[in-house]
Design a protein around this motif. Sequence first.
Motif, PDB file in Angstrom:
ATOM      1  N   UNK A 245       0.773  -1.185  -0.076  1.00  5.32           N
ATOM      2  CA  UNK A 245       0.122  -0.035   0.197  1.00  5.32           C
ATOM      3  C   UNK A 245       0.843   1.306  -0.018  1.00  5.32           C
ATOM      4  N   UNK A 246       2.155   1.306   0.413  1.00  7.14           N
ATOM      5  CA  UNK A 246       2.937   2.425   0.509  1.00  7.14           C
ATOM      6  C   UNK A 246       3.271   2.777  -1.221  1.00  7.14           C
ATOM      7  N   UNK A 247       3.200   1.809  -2.007  1.00  7.47           N
ATOM      8  CA  UNK A 247       3.234   2.301  -3.381  1.00  7.47           C
ATOM      9  C   UNK A 247       2.114   3.164  -3.871  1.00  7.47           C
ATOM     10  N   UNK A 248       0.999   3.108  -3.505  1.00  4.94           N
ATOM     11  CA  UNK A 248      -0.198   3.529  -3.910  1.00  4.94           C
ATOM     12  C   UNK A 248      -1.084   4.121  -2.680  1.00  4.94           C
TER      13      UNK A 248
ATOM     14  N   UNK B   5       1.428  -2.080  -8.975  1.00  2.84           N
ATOM     15  CA  UNK B   5       2.528  -1.296  -9.894  1.00  2.84           C
ATOM     16  C   UNK B   5       2.012  -1.364 -11.417  1.00  2.84           C
ATOM     17  N   UNK B   6       1.358  -2.435 -11.838  1.00  2.00           N
ATOM     18  CA  UNK B   6       0.711  -2.312 -13.182  1.00  2.00           C
ATOM     19  C   UNK B   6      -0.218  -1.213 -13.361  1.00  2.00           C
ATOM     20  N   UNK B   7      -1.260  -1.513 -12.387  1.00  2.00           N
ATOM     21  CA  UNK B   7      -2.334  -0.455 -12.372  1.00  2.00           C
ATOM     22  C   UNK B   7      -1.771   0.905 -12.366  1.00  2.00           C
ATOM     23  N   UNK B   8      -0.916   1.238 -11.327  1.00  2.00           N
ATOM     24  CA  UNK B   8      -0.370   2.615 -11.258  1.00  2.00           C
ATOM     25  C   UNK B   8       0.473   3.016 -12.468  1.00  2.00           C
ATOM     26  N   UNK B   9       1.019   2.054 -13.244  1.00  2.00           N
ATOM     27  CA  UNK B   9       1.762   2.724 -14.497  1.00  2.00           C
ATOM     28  C   UNK B   9       0.425   2.647 -15.332  1.00  2.00           C
ATOM     29  N   UNK B  10      -0.297   2.112 -15.559  1.00  2.00           N
ATOM     30  CA  UNK B  10      -1.558   2.315 -16.613  1.00  2.00           C
ATOM     31  C   UNK B  10      -1.969   3.560 -16.271  1.00  2.00           C
ATOM     32  N   UNK B  11      -2.442   3.841 -15.065  1.00  2.00           N
ATOM     33  CA  UNK B  11      -2.781   5.404 -14.659  1.00  2.00           C
ATOM     34  C   UNK B  11      -1.928   6.457 -15.182  1.00  2.00           C
ATOM     35  N   UNK B  12      -0.769   6.290 -14.864  1.00  2.00           N
ATOM     36  CA  UNK B  12       0.344   7.214 -15.220  1.00  2.00           C
ATOM     37  C   UNK B  12       0.219   7.476 -16.653  1.00  2.00           C
ATOM     38  N   UNK B  13       0.200   6.165 -17.726  1.00  2.00           N
ATOM     39  CA  UNK B  13       0.358   6.499 -19.097  1.00  2.00           C
ATOM     40  C   UNK B  13      -0.928   7.008 -19.583  1.00  2.00           C
ATOM     41  N   UNK B  14      -2.103   6.825 -18.931  1.00  2.00           N
ATOM     42  CA  UNK B  14      -3.312   7.463 -19.292  1.00  2.00           C
ATOM     43  C   UNK B  14      -3.190   8.863 -19.225  1.00  2.00           C
ATOM     44  N   UNK B  15      -2.854   9.178 -18.202  1.00  2.00           N
ATOM     45  CA  UNK B  15      -2.759  10.688 -17.793  1.00  2.00           C
ATOM     46  C   UNK B  15      -1.643  11.622 -18.851  1.00  2.00           C
ATOM     47  N   UNK B  16      -0.630  10.812 -19.339  1.00  2.00           N
ATOM     48  CA  UNK B  16       0.138  11.285 -20.028  1.00  2.00           C
ATOM     49  C   UNK B  16      -0.379  11.570 -21.461  1.00  2.00           C
ATOM     50  N   UNK B  17      -1.252  10.418 -22.012  1.00  2.00           N
ATOM     51  CA  UNK B  17      -1.933  10.306 -23.170  1.00  2.00           C
ATOM     52  C   UNK B  17      -2.806  11.805 -23.165  1.00  2.00           C
ATOM     53  N   UNK B  18      -3.572  11.871 -22.045  1.00  2.00           N
ATOM     54  CA  UNK B  18      -4.472  12.909 -22.117  1.00  2.00           C
ATOM     55  C   UNK B  18      -3.747  14.150 -22.296  1.00  2.00           C
ATOM     56  N   UNK B  19      -2.705  14.579 -21.614  1.00  2.00           N
ATOM     57  CA  UNK B  19      -1.996  15.571 -21.621  1.00  2.00           C
ATOM     58  C   UNK B  19      -1.307  15.984 -23.073  1.00  2.00           C
ATOM     59  N   UNK B  20      -0.871  14.762 -23.785  1.00  2.00           N
ATOM     60  CA  UNK B  20      -0.310  14.944 -25.068  1.00  2.00           C
ATOM     61  C   UNK B  20      -1.388  15.378 -26.178  1.00  2.00           C
ATOM     62  N   UNK B  21      -2.823  15.023 -25.849  1.00  2.00           N
ATOM     63  CA  UNK B  21      -3.869  15.099 -26.961  1.00  2.00           C
ATOM     64  C   UNK B  21      -4.195  16.650 -26.804  1.00  2.00           C
ATOM     65  N   UNK B  22      -4.063  17.252 -25.549  1.00  2.00           N
ATOM     66  CA  UNK B  22      -4.554  18.475 -25.487  1.00  2.00           C
ATOM     67  C   UNK B  22      -4.058  19.765 -26.136  1.00  2.00           C
TER      68      UNK B  22
END
Length: 108
Positions: A28-31, A86-103
């Motif tokens: 839980x310390x990771x998330x 860690x997989x879920x956290x990475x997926x969330x981070x990638x999703x946020x980067x994609x959203x910023x990239x498309x702005x």
Amino acid sequence: MNLNITGRHVEVTPAIRDYVSTKLDRVIRHFDNVTSVAVILSVEKLQQKAEVTLHVRGKDIFVESEDTDLYAAIDAMTDKLDRQVQKYKQKQADHNHEALKHQAPPEA
């Protein structure tokens, strides 16, 4: 965070409760978005089984593990859970980067 530890056909001793909580603290310390954790420890014939359901915002992560030793099953369960988080956290981070990239870029 709400931690619920249940035993099916096994008594959850304070030693087991402490062991599970220290192992889960490492994960839980990771998330930091964990709302609740439900752990079920059970015995079926010679197999010891450990299950966990981790509730985070928008998703439930479920992991189970079996072994002949309960502590080994808990260790395997927390290792699997750590990889899933860690997989879920990475997926969330990638999703946020994609959203910023498309702005659209700000106009000057």
